[in-house]
Motif scaffolding. Structure first.
Motif, PDB file in Angstrom:
ATOM      1  N   GLU A  57     -18.232  22.806  37.143  1.00  0.00           N
ATOM      2  CA  GLU A  57     -18.281  23.391  35.810  1.00  0.00           C
ATOM      3  C   GLU A  57     -19.082  24.671  35.843  1.00  0.00           C
ATOM      4  OE1 GLU A  57     -21.103  22.261  32.084  1.00  0.00           O
ATOM      5  OE2 GLU A  57     -19.659  20.730  32.449  1.00  0.00           O
ATOM      6  N   THR A  58     -20.174  24.602  36.563  1.00  0.00           N
ATOM      7  CA  THR A  58     -21.057  25.798  36.501  1.00  0.00           C
ATOM      8  C   THR A  58     -20.428  27.163  37.546  1.00  0.00           C
ATOM      9  OG1 THR A  58     -22.973  24.573  36.784  1.00  0.00           O
ATOM     10  CG2 THR A  58     -23.205  26.571  37.704  1.00  0.00           C
ATOM     11  N   ASN A  76     -23.780  15.080  41.144  1.00  0.00           N
ATOM     12  CA  ASN A  76     -23.563  16.779  40.636  1.00  0.00           C
ATOM     13  C   ASN A  76     -22.415  17.454  40.866  1.00  0.00           C
ATOM     14  OD1 ASN A  76     -26.639  16.578  39.855  1.00  0.00           O
ATOM     15  ND2 ASN A  76     -26.853  16.702  41.994  1.00  0.00           N
ATOM     16  N   ARG A 127     -28.166  25.700  40.756  1.00  0.00           N
ATOM     17  CA  ARG A 127     -27.173  25.421  40.697  1.00  0.00           C
ATOM     18  C   ARG A 127     -25.993  25.997  41.982  1.00  0.00           C
ATOM     19  NH1 ARG A 127     -24.983  23.395  34.820  1.00  0.00           N
ATOM     20  NH2 ARG A 127     -26.730  21.820  34.285  1.00  0.00           N
ATOM     21  N   THR A 147     -20.638  18.871  37.644  1.00  0.00           N
ATOM     22  CA  THR A 147     -21.542  19.901  37.105  1.00  0.00           C
ATOM     23  C   THR A 147     -21.621  21.122  37.885  1.00  0.00           C
ATOM     24  OG1 THR A 147     -23.021  18.092  36.104  1.00  0.00           O
ATOM     25  CG2 THR A 147     -24.143  20.458  36.467  1.00  0.00           C
TER      26      THR A 147
END
Length: 125
Positions: free
Chosen positions: A54-55, A48, A83, A51
């Motif tokens: 990016e979040t 993760n 997230r 990700t």
């Protein structure tokens, strides 16, 4: 002029000062260790990590507005909050702390600058 930073990403004029600084740090060899050290707790999560980065990038781009960031990422707001909580736990830091936010934003932008070098075609002939 604009700086192209990776596929289809052009720095806004307001970003250029930050990118000039990051490019200079890259040339002095200081950007990579800073970026790795700052993002390492997230990247330890091999599934993760990207990700989560990016979040955070979207969250910061939306000035911490989780609803807008969720829309930008095509996520339900609860998924975005999940997230962000994951990132907070991995970092062991409060994402509301301005110093932490600044370090993460610089590291995320720095990561993009470091990838420029990798993506630049070589013209040896």
């Amino acid at each position: 002029g604009a700086i192209v930073l990776g596929a289809l990403y052009i720095a806004r004029p307001s970003d250029l000062g930050v990118y000039r600084l990051l490019l200079a740090l890259r040339e002095h060899g200081e950007l990579e260790p800073f970026t790795k050290r700052t993002l390492e707790p997230l990247m330890r999560d091999q599934r993760n990590g990207d990700t989560l980065v990016e979040t955070l990038e979207a969250f910061f781009a939306c000035n911490g507005n989780s609803t807008k960031a969720a829309e930008k990422l095509h996520l339900h707001r609860n998924s975005l909050l999940y997230r962000l909580n994951q990132a907070k736990e991995l970092l062991g830091q409060d994402l509301d702390d301005p110093e932490i936010r600044l370090a993460l934003q610089l590291a995320i932008k720095g990561r993009r600058v470091l990838r420029l070098k990798e993506e630049r075609p070589s013209y040896e002939g």
